[in-house]
Scaffold this motif. Structure first.
Motif, PDB file in Angstrom:
ATOM      1  N   PRO A 102       0.835  -1.211   0.000  1.00 14.06           N
ATOM      2  CA  PRO A 102       0.000   0.000   0.000  1.00 14.06           C
ATOM      3  C   PRO A 102       0.862   1.249   0.000  1.00 14.06           C
ATOM      4  N   SER A 103       0.347   2.305  -0.605  1.00 19.76           N
ATOM      5  CA  SER A 103       1.124   3.536  -0.710  1.00 19.76           C
ATOM      6  C   SER A 103       0.194   4.746  -0.810  1.00 19.76           C
ATOM      7  N   ALA A 104       0.610   5.847  -0.168  1.00 16.56           N
ATOM      8  CA  ALA A 104      -0.112   7.112  -0.280  1.00 16.56           C
ATOM      9  C   ALA A 104       0.625   8.072  -1.199  1.00 16.56           C
ATOM     10  N   ALA A 105       1.515   7.554  -2.043  1.00 15.47           N
ATOM     11  CA  ALA A 105       2.295   8.404  -2.941  1.00 15.47           C
ATOM     12  C   ALA A 105       1.372   9.201  -3.857  1.00 15.47           C
ATOM     13  N   GLN A 160      -7.882   9.744  -6.400  1.00 14.79           N
ATOM     14  CA  GLN A 160      -7.318   8.528  -6.993  1.00 14.79           C
ATOM     15  C   GLN A 160      -6.467   7.751  -5.993  1.00 14.79           C
ATOM     16  N   VAL A 161      -5.675   8.473  -5.188  1.00 17.15           N
ATOM     17  CA  VAL A 161      -4.858   7.818  -4.167  1.00 17.15           C
ATOM     18  C   VAL A 161      -5.754   7.089  -3.162  1.00 17.15           C
ATOM     19  N   ALA A 162      -6.849   7.746  -2.766  1.00 16.94           N
ATOM     20  CA  ALA A 162      -7.777   7.141  -1.805  1.00 16.94           C
ATOM     21  C   ALA A 162      -8.366   5.845  -2.360  1.00 16.94           C
ATOM     22  N   LEU A 173     -13.718   7.247   1.077  1.00 13.64           N
ATOM     23  CA  LEU A 173     -14.891   7.316   0.207  1.00 13.64           C
ATOM     24  C   LEU A 173     -14.465   7.378  -1.258  1.00 13.64           C
ATOM     25  N   PRO A 174     -14.895   6.409  -2.066  1.00 11.96           N
ATOM     26  CA  PRO A 174     -14.591   6.482  -3.506  1.00 11.96           C
ATOM     27  C   PRO A 174     -15.314   7.681  -4.131  1.00 11.96           C
ATOM     28  N   LEU A 175     -14.600   8.477  -4.883  1.00 10.83           N
ATOM     29  CA  LEU A 175     -15.187   9.664  -5.531  1.00 10.83           C
ATOM     30  C   LEU A 175     -14.826   9.669  -7.012  1.00 10.83           C
ATOM     31  N   PRO A 176     -15.268   8.637  -7.749  1.00 10.43           N
ATOM     32  CA  PRO A 176     -14.885   8.548  -9.166  1.00 10.43           C
ATOM     33  C   PRO A 176     -15.403   9.725  -9.987  1.00 10.43           C
ATOM     34  N   SER A 233     -12.454  14.435   4.707  1.00  9.48           N
ATOM     35  CA  SER A 233     -12.367  13.205   5.493  1.00  9.48           C
ATOM     36  C   SER A 233     -11.327  12.265   4.893  1.00  9.48           C
ATOM     37  N   ASN A 234     -11.333  12.135   3.571  1.00 12.07           N
ATOM     38  CA  ASN A 234     -10.342  11.286   2.902  1.00 12.07           C
ATOM     39  C   ASN A 234      -8.925  11.783   3.156  1.00 12.07           C
TER      40      ASN A 234
END
Length: 467
Positions: A99-102, A133-135, A160-163, A301-302
């Motif tokens: 996993p990465s938050a890059a 996208q990172v989330a 929360l996915p935000l596509p 929040s994300n």
């Protein structure tokens, strides 16, 4: 690769939410820590060396900032969970897909601006899309390995996915921040119209430059732009021979920039077309900014969750780098360090041109023991052992793994005070011993039953005859 499944369920632990709030509170302006590390203690123990190593293991700007100011957690239940979360991070970091938050960026200020009805610029919108996208990527990665990290899965599951945000911005804003032609049905056509006018004006301006009858009036053989309009550089003495609008002079005053009458109308048409493009771009940015404003709470929040997860993964990376492990938290005052090493020494050994071995020590105090005296020859490691005890207590209190082997345990200390090193001061007329006394006096009234006090060579600098 450590893929042993945890022998616990996530619901047995305290919720992560209060731990997240307590951790990210350090980012607030004017933050005052409920329990802070005294400056001398931090310096004596090289606590900032550990925090700097943690910061370098984080991938986001905010994660690094929290790492450099890592707070000491206030509740045993928080620490029990946090130490397990870091253990889960080490598990995930040894899997094939880590996993990465890059790529995460700070978006707090743009979100506030959007909430107030302001328009975000293209790069701010790109940052928002990138965080979305990172989330999505981080949530999916942890979800796929949820059995290895049930506590981290609890956190990632709240991302929360935000596509709709990332799709809309990716379509409209290119990677370099340029608004794409496809951002609206009209923008591409409007830009082509501007290009057409620019080509026509440029052709007319070039014709002036090539005109043999006009060349004597020119200061240089090129045209330029002033206030968005094509102009020619005319010799100051020839101003009366060239009809048109003056748009300024050079610094020397030898050149006057004139827009010839013959291209004024074309320049007007070009500028009107450019204004239409600018207005269409403003409409696009306004539309995207309203979309961001509508999802600002979810995006905020994300961001908090991403920072917290980035920090946790950084703590896991540091644990792996140090060869550290999760300690038990003693219910009393028991301290047990198995094969303990000073973490700053471990880091220094890794970075040295000539790596050296860090000698481990076993240190133990039972519940009924309040004092430990370490004696031995000079350069025998007494001070390093003291610092190792202090750093182990600090690291555990911050939720970090400690550089000690399995079976190690540390007490939950409420205060950590040190008197290590020679603080004599010529300016204040303090001898070595006097400096020790002044320092100890500064913290003596803050020492409680759950405090740890580390004293190194307390009576150094005294005369045994005088006492």
């Amino acid at each position: 690769m450590n893929t042993d499944l945890p022998d616990y369920v996530a619901d047995d632990f305290r919720s992560y939410a209060p731990i997240l709030r307590e951790t990210l509170a350090v980012l607030a302006e004017g933050y005052q820590a409920p329990t802070s590390v005294p400056a001398k203690t931090s310096d004596d123990l090289e606590w900032n060396v550990v925090l700097a190593a943690l910061a370098s293991a984080c991938q986001s700007e905010l994660g690094q900032e929290v790492a450099r100011r890592l707070p000491l957690l206030q509740h045993r239940e928080s620490l029990e969970r946090r130490l397990r979360e870091v253990e889960e991070a080490t598990r995930l970091l040894t899997c094939p897909e880590t996993p990465s938050a890059a790529g995460m960026q700070p978006i707090g200020l743009p979100l506030d601006h959007a909430r107030r009805g302001g328009n975000l610029d293209p790069l701010e919108l790109r940052a928002v899309a990138q965080n979305a996208q990172v989330a999505t990527r981080l949530r999916r990665c942890i979800e796929q390995q949820a059995a290895l990290a049930p506590l981290l899965h609890q956190i990632a599951d709240d991302l929360l996915p935000l596509p709709e945000i990332s799709r809309a911005i990716d379509t409209a804003i290119e990677a370099d921040g340029r608004i794409a032609d496809a951002a609206s049905p009209d923008l591409g056509a409007l830009r082509r119209r501007v290009k057409n006018y620019q080509d026509r004006v440029r052709t007319r301006a070039e014709a002036f430059l090539k005109d043999e009858d006009f060349k004597p009036f020119l200061q240089d053989d090129f045209f330029t732009l002033r206030e968005g309009r094509f102009v020619l550089p005319i010799r100051s003495g020839e101003k009366g021979n060239v009809g048109g609008i003056v748009h300024g002079t050079s610094q020397t005053g030898h050149t006057i920039y004139i827009e010839p009458t013959a291209i004024v109308e074309l320049n007007n048409d070009m500028r009107l077309a450019q204004m239409e493009v600018e207005e269409e771009e403003r409409r696009i940015l306004a539309r995207l900014s309203r979309l961001v404003a509508a999802k600002a709470d979810a995006l905020e929040s994300n961001e908090d969750l991403l920072v917290f997860l980035d920090l946790t993964l950084g703590m896991g990376k540091l644990s792996l780098r140090l060869g550290a492990g999760r300690p038990e938290l003693s219910r009393g005052t028991r301290l047990c360090l198995r094969q303990a090493r000073h973490p700053a020494l471990v880091l220094r050994a890794q970075e040295a041109q000539r790596p050296f071995e860090v000698i481990p020590n076993d240190i133990e105090l039972g519940d009924d023991v309040r004092v430990l005296v370490i004696s031995g020859p000079n350069t025998g490691g007494k001070t390093v052992s003291l610092k190792t005890i202090g750093l182990s207590c600090l690291m555990a209190r911050a939720g970090l793994h400690i550089t000690a082997g399995p079976g190690s345990a540390v007490p939950l200390v409420t205060g950590l005070f040190t008197d290590i090193g020679d603080d004599q001061s010529i300016e204040r007329d303090l001898s070595t011993f006097s400096a020790h006394v002044v320092n100890i006096s500064s913290f003596l009234d803050r020492v409680g039953k759950d405090s740890v006090v580390l004293l190194d060579e307390l009576f150094a600098g005294t005369d045994p005859v005088q006492g």
